[in-house]
Design an enzyme around this catalytic site. Structure first.
Site, PDB file in Angstrom:
ATOM      1  CG  ASP A 197       3.044 -18.851 -71.891  1.00 55.04           C
ATOM      2  OD1 ASP A 197       2.794 -18.859 -73.103  1.00 55.04           O
ATOM      3  OD2 ASP A 197       4.015 -18.277 -71.387  1.00 55.04           O
ATOM      4  CG  HIS A 204       3.532 -11.131 -66.959  1.00 55.06           C
ATOM      5  ND1 HIS A 204       4.069  -9.896 -67.216  1.00 55.06           N
ATOM      6  CD2 HIS A 204       3.623 -11.832 -68.115  1.00 55.06           C
ATOM      7  CE1 HIS A 204       4.453  -9.857 -68.474  1.00 55.06           C
ATOM      8  NE2 HIS A 204       4.196 -11.010 -69.042  1.00 55.06           N
ATOM      9  CG  HIS A 246      10.279 -15.270 -72.551  1.00 58.40           C
ATOM     10  ND1 HIS A 246       9.071 -14.627 -72.628  1.00 58.40           N
ATOM     11  CD2 HIS A 246      11.090 -14.619 -73.451  1.00 58.40           C
ATOM     12  CE1 HIS A 246       9.141 -13.651 -73.519  1.00 58.40           C
ATOM     13  NE2 HIS A 246      10.355 -13.625 -74.040  1.00 58.40           N
TER      14      HIS A 246
HETATM   15  N1  CMC Z   1       4.381 -19.949 -58.905  1.00 53.56           N
HETATM   16  C1  CMC Z   1       4.641 -19.775 -57.600  1.00 53.56           C
HETATM   17  N2  CMC Z   1       5.237 -18.686 -57.087  1.00 53.56           N
HETATM   18  C2  CMC Z   1       5.588 -17.721 -57.941  1.00 53.56           C
HETATM   19  C3  CMC Z   1       5.338 -17.812 -59.325  1.00 53.56           C
HETATM   20  C4  CMC Z   1       4.703 -18.973 -59.793  1.00 53.56           C
HETATM   21  N3  CMC Z   1       4.425 -19.135 -61.081  1.00 53.56           N
HETATM   22  N4  CMC Z   1       5.783 -16.702 -59.934  1.00 53.56           N
HETATM   23  C5  CMC Z   1       6.302 -15.934 -58.984  1.00 53.56           C
HETATM   24  N5  CMC Z   1       6.184 -16.547 -57.765  1.00 53.56           N
HETATM   25  C6  CMC Z   1       6.591 -16.022 -56.480  1.00 53.56           C
HETATM   26  C7  CMC Z   1       8.103 -16.180 -56.263  1.00 53.56           C
HETATM   27  O1  CMC Z   1       8.409 -17.403 -55.626  1.00 53.56           O
HETATM   28  C8  CMC Z   1       8.409 -14.972 -55.401  1.00 53.56           C
HETATM   29  O2  CMC Z   1       7.978 -15.268 -54.092  1.00 53.56           O
HETATM   30  P1  CMC Z   1       8.699 -14.625 -52.786  1.00 53.56           P
HETATM   31  O3  CMC Z   1       8.595 -13.141 -52.956  1.00 53.56           O
HETATM   32  O4  CMC Z   1       7.889 -15.174 -51.655  1.00 53.56           O
HETATM   33  O5  CMC Z   1      10.115 -15.128 -52.828  1.00 53.56           O
HETATM   34  C9  CMC Z   1       7.474 -13.891 -55.964  1.00 53.56           C
HETATM   35  O6  CMC Z   1       6.346 -14.607 -56.505  1.00 53.56           O
HETATM   36  C10 CMC Z   1       8.085 -13.023 -57.049  1.00 53.56           C
HETATM   37  O7  CMC Z   1       8.618 -13.910 -58.035  1.00 53.56           O
HETATM   38  P2  CMC Z   1       9.725 -13.446 -59.058  1.00 53.56           P
HETATM   39  O8  CMC Z   1      10.271 -14.660 -59.749  1.00 53.56           O
HETATM   40  O9  CMC Z   1      10.688 -12.531 -58.393  1.00 53.56           O
HETATM   41  O10 CMC Z   1       8.847 -12.602 -60.059  1.00 53.56           O
HETATM   42  P3  CMC Z   1       9.315 -12.095 -61.466  1.00 53.56           P
HETATM   43  O11 CMC Z   1       8.518 -10.900 -61.782  1.00 53.56           O
HETATM   44  O12 CMC Z   1      10.797 -11.993 -61.539  1.00 53.56           O
HETATM   45  O13 CMC Z   1       8.918 -13.340 -62.395  1.00 53.56           O
HETATM   46  C11 CMC Z   1       7.859 -14.803 -63.876  1.00 53.56           C
HETATM   47  C12 CMC Z   1       7.932 -13.364 -63.349  1.00 53.56           C
HETATM   48  C13 CMC Z   1       6.928 -14.829 -65.084  1.00 53.56           C
HETATM   49  C14 CMC Z   1       9.249 -15.246 -64.350  1.00 53.56           C
HETATM   50  C15 CMC Z   1       7.344 -15.743 -62.749  1.00 53.56           C
HETATM   51  O14 CMC Z   1       6.074 -15.321 -62.322  1.00 53.56           O
HETATM   52  C16 CMC Z   1       7.320 -17.201 -63.183  1.00 53.56           C
HETATM   53  O15 CMC Z   1       8.339 -17.891 -63.063  1.00 53.56           O
HETATM   54  N6  CMC Z   1       6.123 -17.708 -63.647  1.00 53.56           N
HETATM   55  C17 CMC Z   1       6.045 -19.077 -64.140  1.00 53.56           C
HETATM   56  C18 CMC Z   1       6.568 -19.142 -65.562  1.00 53.56           C
HETATM   57  C19 CMC Z   1       5.611 -18.532 -66.541  1.00 53.56           C
HETATM   58  O16 CMC Z   1       4.419 -18.821 -66.541  1.00 53.56           O
HETATM   59  N7  CMC Z   1       6.169 -17.701 -67.454  1.00 53.56           N
HETATM   60  C20 CMC Z   1       5.403 -17.110 -68.545  1.00 53.56           C
HETATM   61  C21 CMC Z   1       5.290 -15.618 -68.430  1.00 53.56           C
HETATM   62  S1  CMC Z   1       4.077 -14.947 -69.548  1.00 53.56           S
HETATM   63  C22 CMC Z   1       4.716 -15.231 -71.108  1.00 53.56           C
HETATM   64  C23 CMC Z   1       5.822 -14.314 -71.411  1.00 53.56           C
HETATM   65  O17 CMC Z   1       5.580 -13.162 -71.737  1.00 53.56           O
HETATM   66  O18 CMC Z   1       6.982 -14.766 -71.323  1.00 53.56           O
END
Ligand code: CMC
Length: 449
Positions: free
Chosen positions: A384, A328, A289
């Protein structure tokens, strides 16, 4: 269709209605275990999860629940504060597009908008600003416990603890049903978060605390409390002051994100807003986050050079690491905040000099946007990704990045908390699907294997 918009049922050619069926705002569910059909009302494209409870095989059954870990498709409230369309990359506070607010309205103006639903008149803004400005000081006792933290304490840990500790200074804050008392705490929290943040920074640096200068703007005073040294009056650089103010605006609210859901969830127990906001800030601290901006910088430093990017992308694709600042839960096109931040970056770099990490970031973004893995997973830079590079250029240590996010998010947390109370929502208490051992007899120690 806009998420959350009311649906007027109209028979369109692609609706494939059964002949003779009159369209209505209901959903019919057939339980194939019993053959029984249930009709449940639809409002705002949603059904009430509690309406599923009537679906049972036997009268003694608990009834059907919906299973939604991470609340990926569950609305836990109705809200009129922030609207996001993740597919189109739209973010609006109270109907105003973020692109029209950032740079045109100050953070305090936007805070007022988020809190009260309308842009302030000149007189309202003056009164609001006056109320905030007159609450910027921390009780002197707060300095004593700030001093108790180790010299290398993470400022976000210090921030969270100090926000929680404020409840002990203002015990009346637990009268959450009194609108005047509530408003007073809102002023205090928006006013004091920069002071807490700056004091946490000065503690980390071993510097004496610099007191608020109430003649400066919100962002200008924050810079003063952070960076003032021996000068009689600190003069913030206007470009950096403006950039910081815009960054606060971009972070001001983001509907039901993890920390806001925490704020509402904790607040639903009717605890005081300081305790609830400490919980929200704790949720923000996590690397998935608001802690992601700190991780972005650490990642860019680890990559170290443009040459090393392809190797890093390989590690991301093999799921060894995540590309921080990408992806995201809601935005599946582009994070509109990231676009605005990229523009601010240029203005900041004109003052601070170009951050060499920018080259790595730009190249990473270029490769990622073309790469099949990122395209198919709809992964784009989020807020971010570039904010950390700006913060670094402004000489903030990485540990301060989530704290900066928290200052910006404070009005959002408070507006959402207040809305939750106004809507008289019940205490947050999700259900579970129990998968453990149902029941068994206690085994004395000597008989355990
Ligand atoms: N790098 C590589 N792969 C990713 C990433 C990433 N940053 N984010 C998601 N994926 C992949 C993940 O491995 C999964 O792949 P598969 O379907 O092949 O298993 C798929 O995309 C879906 O990922 P998820 O974790 O289920 O997606 P989510 O919607 O639950 O997660 C997130 C959203 C923001 C937690 C995630 O994208 C992440 O961990 N990003 C990196 C951390 C980050 O930059 N966070 C800041 C968010 S913006 C500020 C805020 O509002 O908090």
């Amino acid at each position: 269709m806009a998420k959350g918009a009311a649906t007027a049922p109209q028979a369109t050619p692609d609706m494939k209605l059964h002949e003779g069926l009159v369209p209505k705002d209901t959903l019919t569910i057939t339980d194939n275990r019993t053959g029984k059909a249930y009709e449940v009302p639809i409002t705002h494209d949603a059904i009430k999860a509690i309406d599923l409870r009537q679906i049972k095989v036997n009268p003694d059954d608990f009834g059907m629940m919906s299973f939604d870990p991470g609340f990926t498709n569950t609305a836990h409230c109705e809200s009129s504060i922030t609207y996001i369309d993740g597919d189109k990359g739209i973010l609006r506070y109270r109907g105003y597009p973020i692109e029209q607010l950032a740079g045109k309205a100050s953070f305090l103006e936007v805070s007022y908008l988020i809190m009260f639903g309308e842009l302030p008149t000149k007189a309202h803004l003056a009164e609001w600003t006056n109320n905030i400005v007159h609450h910027t000081f921390l009780h002197e006792n707060a300095k004593t416990f700030l001093d108790g933290f180790r010299y290398d304490a993470h400022p976000m840990g210090v921030f969270i603890s100090t926000v929680a500790a404020l409840s002990t200074f203002y015990p009346e804050a637990n009268q959450i049903d009194d609108p005047v008392i509530r408003q007073h705490q809102i002023h205090r929290l928006i006013a004091k978060t920069p002071t807490i943040a700056a004091f946490a920074y000065r503690h980390m640096r071993g510097l004496p605390y610099a007191y608020p200068d109430n003649e400066l703007s919100y962002a200008g005073n924050f810079l003063n409390m952070l960076f003032k040294t021996t000068e009689a009056k600190y003069k913030p650089n206007p470009v950096l002051e403006k950039a910081l103010d815009v960054l606060f605006v971009l972070h001001a609210d983001h509907e039901q994100n993890c920390s806001t859901a925490a704020m509402r969830g904790i607040g639903s127990s009717h605890v005081d807003p300081y305790s609830a906001m400490a919980g929200a800030a704790a949720a923000l601290y996590g690397p998935l986050h608001g802690g992601a901006n700190e991780q972005v910088l650490r990642m860019l430093r680890e990559i170290g050079s443009v040459k090393a990017i392809p190797e890093y992308i390989k590690r991301v694709k093999s799921k060894e690491v995540r590309l921080m600042g990408f992806g995201h839960r809601v935005y599946k096109n582009y994070d509109p905040r990231a676009k605005i931040i990229k523009q601010i970056a240029d203005e900041v770099f004109e003052v601070t000099g170009r951050n060499p990490l920018l080259d790595i970031a730009l190249e990473l973004e270029r490769i990622a946007l073309e790469d099949e893995y990122f395209v198919s997973h709809k992964l784009y830079p989020n807020v971010d990704f570039y904010s950390g590079i700006i913060y670094e250029a402004m000489q903030f240590p990485v540990e301060m990045y989530p704290v900066l996010f928290a200052i910006g998010r404070t009005p959002g947390w408070l507006a959402q908390w207040q809305e939750m109370l106004m809507h008289k929502l019940p205490i947050t208490r999700p259900r579970q699907i129990f998968t453990g051992v149902e029941t068994r007899d206690f085994v004395p120690m000597e008989k355990r294997k």
